[in-house]
Design an enzyme around this catalytic site. Structure first.
Site, short mmCIF file in Angstrom:
data_model
loop_
_atom_site.label_atom_id
_atom_site.label_comp_id
_atom_site.label_asym_id
_atom_site.label_seq_id
_atom_site.Cartn_x
_atom_site.Cartn_y
_atom_site.Cartn_z
CG HIS A 184 -2.05 0.91 1.20
ND1 HIS A 184 -2.20 1.91 0.26
CD2 HIS A 184 -3.17 0.98 1.97
CE1 HIS A 184 -3.35 2.55 0.46
NE2 HIS A 184 -3.96 2.00 1.50
CE1 TYR A 198 -4.69 5.71 5.95
CE2 TYR A 198 -5.02 4.89 3.72
CZ TYR A 198 -5.53 5.35 4.92
OH TYR A 198 -6.88 5.46 5.10
NE ARG A 212 -16.90 3.67 -3.94
CZ ARG A 212 -16.81 4.92 -4.34
NH1 ARG A 212 -17.41 5.87 -3.66
NH2 ARG A 212 -16.11 5.25 -5.42
C1 FMN Z 1 -15.16 0.67 2.64
C2 FMN Z 1 -13.91 0.96 1.89
C3 FMN Z 1 -12.68 0.59 2.41
C4 FMN Z 1 -11.50 0.82 1.70
N1 FMN Z 1 -10.31 0.37 2.19
C5 FMN Z 1 -9.19 0.43 1.43
C6 FMN Z 1 -8.00 -0.23 1.82
O1 FMN Z 1 -7.95 -0.96 2.81
N2 FMN Z 1 -6.92 -0.06 1.02
C7 FMN Z 1 -6.95 0.68 -0.13
O2 FMN Z 1 -5.93 0.80 -0.80
N3 FMN Z 1 -8.08 1.26 -0.53
C8 FMN Z 1 -9.20 1.13 0.20
N4 FMN Z 1 -10.37 1.65 -0.27
C9 FMN Z 1 -10.41 2.24 -1.61
C10 FMN Z 1 -10.87 1.17 -2.63
O3 FMN Z 1 -9.95 0.09 -2.71
C11 FMN Z 1 -11.05 1.78 -4.03
O4 FMN Z 1 -9.81 2.22 -4.49
C12 FMN Z 1 -12.04 2.95 -4.03
O5 FMN Z 1 -13.18 2.66 -3.25
C13 FMN Z 1 -12.49 3.30 -5.44
O6 FMN Z 1 -13.06 2.16 -6.06
P1 FMN Z 1 -14.67 1.95 -6.18
O7 FMN Z 1 -15.21 3.16 -6.86
O8 FMN Z 1 -14.81 0.69 -6.98
O9 FMN Z 1 -15.21 1.82 -4.79
C14 FMN Z 1 -11.56 1.47 0.45
C15 FMN Z 1 -12.80 1.87 -0.05
C16 FMN Z 1 -13.96 1.61 0.63
C17 FMN Z 1 -15.27 2.01 0.03
#
Ligand code: FMN
Length: 425
Positions: free
Chosen positions: A212, A217, A388
Site C-alpha cells: 500500500h 498513508y 464498492r
Molecule cells: C469501505 C472501503 C474501504 C476501503 N479500504 C481500502 C483499503 O484498505 N486499502 C486501499 O488501498 N483502498 C481502500 N479503499 C479504496 C478502494 O480500494 C477503491 O480504491 C475505491 O473505493 C475506489 O473504487 P470503487 O469506486 O470501486 O469503490 C476502500 C474503499 C472503501 C469504500
C-alpha cells in the site's frame, strides 16, 4: 462405475470441486475482460479483482469469520483475485484499533482459514500490506457523524495517539494525531515489518501481495514533497522520497516465492498540482513506474488522493481510469511492457469494465499485454479493480458476464439460478 460428487483437492473439508473456477469464460474468444491473464506463476481466469477494503472489524489485528464470509462471497462468485483489506505490519500502523494486522504469528491462522476457503473454491487470495503513518489511530468511520472527518482513537478507545509516526511532524488535519518524525531506526522497523508480514502472508497461503503506497498513508506521505520535509536520505529529491518504498519492495520481493505476483498501489496524483508549487503528480508516478519492473513489481494499481486535506480532485466518472491509461500509454511509448496496470475507481457497469481493458483495432497481442500501432486504441489497463460495487453486488462478476452476453462458469451450487434470459439487471 461409481458416480460420486468429486471433492476439491487438498481442501480441509468436502466441498465440490469447482473446475474451471467460477468466472471463467466457457465459450471461445471472450472479450479481454474474460480472458485469462498469467502473472508469474499465477493464472487469473478474468480481469476483475476485488480491491482492498478496510472493514474495521478485526479482533486485535486478527481476521474473523466476518472476513471469511465477506471476502469469500466475492471470491466464490468469480472474482479472479480478492484482496484482503489494508493489513498493518506494525501495531501502530493500523488506521483504527480494529484494523487487520500481520505483525505477530497468531494472526496467520485466521488469514490461512480464508486462503484455504478461497483455494477450496479454486480462487485466489491477495493481501494488501500497509502502514497508516500519520493517519493512524482513528476510530472506524461510522463513529464520525461528519463524512470524511476522523475522530482520534484515544488510549481508552484502544488507540495510540502518542505513538503515531510520519515522514515529518506534520499533522494530516485538525482531527488527526500529531505525528512523530520517524528516526532511521523507525524506518528500518517498518521495512522489516513489511518483510516479516510478507513471510507470514506466504505461510498463510496467500497468492498475491500488494504494497500500500497510496492514500496518504505512510509510504504515500514519504513520496510527497508536501508531507515529507525530511533533510536526510529519505527526503528531498525524488530518489530520496521513493527510498522507503524501494526498500520495502526489495525486502518483500526477497522473501516471497519468485512465482508470486507483487503489486504496488499508489496515489498517482495527490491532486495538489494546482495548489502547491511541488507535489506528487502523474509525472512523478510515471517516473516511479519505470523503475518498478527491475525491482520485481508486476502491476501498478493506480489510485489517487488522500494525502492532503486541501486536495482538489477533478471528479468525473473516469477520473482515475484516464490516469491509469495515461501511465500505461507512457510506459508503452517507451517500450516498457513488463509492468501491468490496474485501474480502479467508480467502475460499476459491465460495458465500462470491458472497455477499460479492451484494446482497439490493429492491435498486436503479446503474451500478457496488448501493444498497439499508431492507429489502434490501446487498453487503459490490464486489470479492473472494483471496491464498492462488490459491496452492493457480491455477484458482480456474474452479472457483468450476463450483461455482456459472455457465458461463464458459475459456482456449482448456484447453477440452478442463472439470470433469466433477456433480463436487464
Ligand atoms: C469501505 C472501503 C474501504 C476501503 N479500504 C481500502 C483499503 O484498505 N486499502 C486501499 O488501498 N483502498 C481502500 N479503499 C479504496 C478502494 O480500494 C477503491 O480504491 C475505491 O473505493 C475506489 O473504487 P470503487 O469506486 O470501486 O469503490 C476502500 C474503499 C472503501 C469504500
Amino acid at each position: 462405475m461409481v458416480y460420486r460428487s468429486e471433492g476439491a483437492p487438498d481442501a480441509p473439508y468436502f466441498t465440490p470441486v469447482q473446475s474451471p473456477p467460477a468466472g471463467t469464460a466457457t465459450a471461445e474468444h471472450p472479450p479481454t475482460l474474460f480472458s485469462p491473464l498469467k502473472i508469474r506463476d499465477v493464472t487469473f481466469q478474468n480481469r476483475i479483482w476485488v480491491a482492498p477494503m478496510c472493514t474495521y472489524s478485526a479482533d486485535k489485528g486478527h481476521l474473523t469469520d466476518f472476513h471469511l464470509v465477506h471476502l469469500g462471497a466475492y471470491a466464490y462468485r468469480g472474482a479472479s483475485l480478492t484482496i484482503v483489506e489494508a493489513t498493518s505490519v506494525t501495531p501502530n500502523g493500523r488506521i483504527s484499533p480494529e484494523d487487520s494486522g500481520l505483525w505477530e504469528d497468531s494472526q496467520i491462522a485466521p488469514l490461512k482459514r480464508i486462503a484455504d476457503f478461497l483455494h477450496s473454491q479454486n480462487q485466489k487470495l491477495g493481501i494488501q500490506l500497509a502502514h497508516a503513518g500519520r493517519k493512524a489511530s482513528t476510530l472506524a468511520p461510522w463513529m464520525s457523524k461528519e463524512r470524511g472527518k476522523a475522530i482520534i482513537a484515544t488510549e481508552e478507545a484502544g488507540g495510540w495517539p502518542g505513538n503515531v509516526w510520519g515522514a515529518s511532524p506534520i499533522k494530516w488535519g485538525e482531527n488527526w494525531a500529531e505525528p512523530k518524525e520517524m528516526t532511521i531506526a523507525d524506518i528500518k522497523e517498518v521495512v522489516n515489518g513489511f518483510r516479516d508480514s510478507a513471510i507470514r502472508s506466504v505461510k498463510a497461503g496467500v497468492d498475491v501481495i500488494e504494497i500500500h503506497g497510496a492514500h496518504g498513508y505512510l509510504v504515500s506521505s514519504f513520496l510527497s514533497p508536501i508531507s515529507n520535509r525530511r533533510t536526510d536520505k529519505y527526503g528531498g529529491s525524488f530518489e530520496n522520497r521513493i527510498r522507503i518504498l524501494v526498500e520495502i519492495i526489495e525486502a518483500v520481493r526477497a522473501v516471497i516465492p519468485s512465482g508470486m505476483p507483487l503489486l504496488v498501489r499508489v496515489s498517482a496524483t495527490e491532486w495538489m498540482d494546482k495548489t502547491a508549487p511541488e507535489s506528487w503528480d502523474v509525472e512523478s508516478t510515471i517516473k516511479l513506474a519505470k523503475l518498478l519492473p527491475a525491482l520485481g513489481v508486476d502491476l501498478l494499481d493506480v489510485s489517487s488522493g488522500g494525502n492532503n486535506e486541501k486536495q482538489a480532485v477533478a471528479m468525473f466518472s473516469e477520473y482515475q481510469i484516464s490516469i491509469a491509461g495515461q501511465i500505461r500509454a507512457a510506459l508503452l511509448a517507451e517500450g516498457i511492457t513488463n509492468l501491468l496496470i490496474g485501474a480502479v475507481g467508480m467502475i460499476t457497469e459491465a460495458e465500462a469494465a470491458k472497455e477499460i481493458v479492451e484494446a482497439g483495432k490493429n492491435v498486436e497481442k503479446a503474451d500478457t499485454i496488448e501493444i498497439s500501432d499508431e492507429q489502434g486504441a490501446i487498453a487503459k489497463a490490464d486489470i479492473v479493480l472494483v471496491a464498492r460495487q462488490f459491496l452492493r453486488e457480491p455477484e458482480w462478476v456474474l452479472r457483468v458476464a450476463h450483461n455482456l452476453g459472455v457465458p461463464v462458469a458459475w459456482p456449482k451450487q448456484y447453477q440452478r439460478a442463472p439470470f433469466p434470459k433477456g433480463s436487464k439487471i
